[in-house]
Design a protein around this motif. Structure first.
Motif, mmCIF file in Angstrom:
data_model
loop_
_atom_site.group_PDB
_atom_site.id
_atom_site.type_symbol
_atom_site.label_atom_id
_atom_site.label_comp_id
_atom_site.label_asym_id
_atom_site.label_seq_id
_atom_site.Cartn_x
_atom_site.Cartn_y
_atom_site.Cartn_z
ATOM 1 N N ARG A 5 0.849 -1.183 0.000
ATOM 2 C CA ARG A 5 0.000 0.000 0.000
ATOM 3 C C ARG A 5 0.889 1.239 0.000
ATOM 4 O O ARG A 5 2.014 1.212 0.515
ATOM 5 C CB ARG A 5 -0.901 0.021 1.238
ATOM 6 C CG ARG A 5 -1.840 -1.160 1.286
ATOM 7 C CD ARG A 5 -2.942 -0.994 2.285
ATOM 8 N NE ARG A 5 -2.481 -0.992 3.675
ATOM 9 C CZ ARG A 5 -3.290 -0.820 4.719
ATOM 10 N NH1 ARG A 5 -4.590 -0.668 4.539
ATOM 11 N NH2 ARG A 5 -2.811 -0.814 5.946
ATOM 12 N N SER A 6 0.393 2.318 -0.542
ATOM 13 C CA SER A 6 1.168 3.558 -0.567
ATOM 14 C C SER A 6 1.247 4.137 0.847
ATOM 15 O O SER A 6 0.413 3.849 1.705
ATOM 16 C CB SER A 6 0.512 4.572 -1.498
ATOM 17 O OG SER A 6 -0.702 5.036 -0.926
ATOM 18 N N MET A 7 2.249 4.959 1.079
ATOM 19 C CA MET A 7 2.402 5.592 2.388
ATOM 20 C C MET A 7 1.182 6.444 2.720
ATOM 21 O O MET A 7 0.775 6.504 3.876
ATOM 22 C CB MET A 7 3.676 6.438 2.436
ATOM 23 C CG MET A 7 4.938 5.624 2.606
ATOM 24 S SD MET A 7 4.954 4.559 4.077
ATOM 25 C CE MET A 7 5.171 5.775 5.361
ATOM 26 N N GLU A 11 -0.778 5.814 6.122
ATOM 27 C CA GLU A 11 -0.871 6.879 7.115
ATOM 28 C C GLU A 11 -2.305 7.208 7.504
ATOM 29 O O GLU A 11 -2.533 7.869 8.518
ATOM 30 C CB GLU A 11 -0.142 8.129 6.615
ATOM 31 C CG GLU A 11 1.367 7.940 6.594
ATOM 32 C CD GLU A 11 2.111 9.032 5.861
ATOM 33 O OE1 GLU A 11 1.458 9.861 5.186
ATOM 34 O OE2 GLU A 11 3.346 9.060 5.952
ATOM 35 N N GLN A 12 -3.275 6.753 6.724
ATOM 36 C CA GLN A 12 -4.690 6.992 7.032
ATOM 37 C C GLN A 12 -5.398 5.743 7.548
ATOM 38 O O GLN A 12 -6.530 5.817 8.020
ATOM 39 C CB GLN A 12 -5.418 7.501 5.782
ATOM 40 C CG GLN A 12 -4.887 8.810 5.241
ATOM 41 C CD GLN A 12 -4.952 9.929 6.262
ATOM 42 O OE1 GLN A 12 -5.952 10.116 6.928
ATOM 43 N NE2 GLN A 12 -3.854 10.662 6.403
ATOM 44 N N ALA A 13 -4.750 4.601 7.454
ATOM 45 C CA ALA A 13 -5.386 3.327 7.786
ATOM 46 C C ALA A 13 -5.560 3.163 9.298
ATOM 47 O O ALA A 13 -4.719 3.598 10.077
ATOM 48 C CB ALA A 13 -4.545 2.172 7.245
ATOM 49 N N GLU A 14 -6.653 2.518 9.689
ATOM 50 C CA GLU A 14 -6.859 2.207 11.103
ATOM 51 C C GLU A 14 -5.923 1.086 11.533
ATOM 52 O O GLU A 14 -5.371 1.101 12.624
ATOM 53 C CB GLU A 14 -8.312 1.802 11.357
ATOM 54 C CG GLU A 14 -8.588 1.484 12.816
ATOM 55 C CD GLU A 14 -10.032 1.122 13.096
ATOM 56 O OE1 GLU A 14 -10.336 0.877 14.266
ATOM 57 O OE2 GLU A 14 -10.848 1.078 12.159
ATOM 58 N N TYR A 15 -5.758 0.092 10.659
ATOM 59 C CA TYR A 15 -4.906 -1.059 10.940
ATOM 60 C C TYR A 15 -3.767 -1.134 9.941
ATOM 61 O O TYR A 15 -3.949 -0.810 8.772
ATOM 62 C CB TYR A 15 -5.706 -2.361 10.851
ATOM 63 C CG TYR A 15 -6.707 -2.524 11.954
ATOM 64 C CD1 TYR A 15 -6.329 -3.053 13.180
ATOM 65 C CD2 TYR A 15 -8.034 -2.161 11.769
ATOM 66 C CE1 TYR A 15 -7.248 -3.217 14.201
ATOM 67 C CE2 TYR A 15 -8.969 -2.314 12.782
ATOM 68 C CZ TYR A 15 -8.566 -2.841 14.000
ATOM 69 O OH TYR A 15 -9.474 -2.990 15.004
ATOM 70 N N VAL A 16 -2.602 -1.581 10.424
ATOM 71 C CA VAL A 16 -1.439 -1.759 9.554
ATOM 72 C C VAL A 16 -0.788 -3.100 9.863
ATOM 73 O O VAL A 16 -1.014 -3.681 10.921
ATOM 74 C CB VAL A 16 -0.410 -0.621 9.743
ATOM 75 C CG1 VAL A 16 -0.961 0.716 9.279
ATOM 76 C CG2 VAL A 16 0.059 -0.527 11.186
ATOM 77 N N THR A 17 0.024 -3.572 8.937
ATOM 78 C CA THR A 17 0.784 -4.801 9.145
ATOM 79 C C THR A 17 2.116 -4.445 9.816
ATOM 80 O O THR A 17 2.501 -3.271 9.879
ATOM 81 C CB THR A 17 1.080 -5.505 7.811
ATOM 82 O OG1 THR A 17 1.953 -4.658 7.038
ATOM 83 C CG2 THR A 17 -0.197 -5.800 7.026
#
Length: 88
Positions: A5-7, A11-17
Motif C-alpha cells: 500500500r502507498s504511504m 498513514e490513514q489506515a486504522e490497521y497496519v501490518t
C-alpha cells in the motif's frame, strides 16, 4: 504476494501490518516482532486471515514510548512492567 500500500494509504489506515509499521517507524522488523512476541506491542488476528493487524495510532504511540524508555536505559523487563505487560 500482495501489493504494497502507498504511504498515503498507510498513514490513514486504522490497521497496519508489521511491515507497514517498519515503513512508518524505521524500526527493524526483527525488533517489532520481538516487541510483539514479548507482549509489548498488541495486535489483532482474525480467524480467516492469519495476518497480524496492529492499530496504527496506538502502535505508533507504543513504539515511541518503548524508544523513550530504551533511551533512558530501561531493560526489557522494566519496560514491560512500566507498560503493564504481564507474562504471556
Amino acid at each position: 504476494m500482495s501489493r504494497q500500500r502507498s504511504m498515503e494509504v498507510i498513514e490513514q489506515a486504522e490497521y497496519v501490518t508489521i511491515g507497514e509499521l517498519v515503513r512508518l517507524t524505521a524500526v527493524r522488523y526483527s525488533t517489532l516482532k520481538f516487541y510483539t512476541e514479548e507482549g509489548m506491542l498488541p495486535f489483532e488476528q482474525t480467524e480467516e486471515n492469519l495476518t497480524r493487524r496492529y492499530r496504527r495510532v496506538e502502535s505508533l504511540e507504543r513504539i515511541a514510548q518503548i524508544r523513550r524508555l530504551r533511551e533512558q536505559k530501561k531493560t526489557i523487563p522494566e519496560i514491560k512492567e512500566i507498560l503493564g505487560c504481564g507474562e504471556l
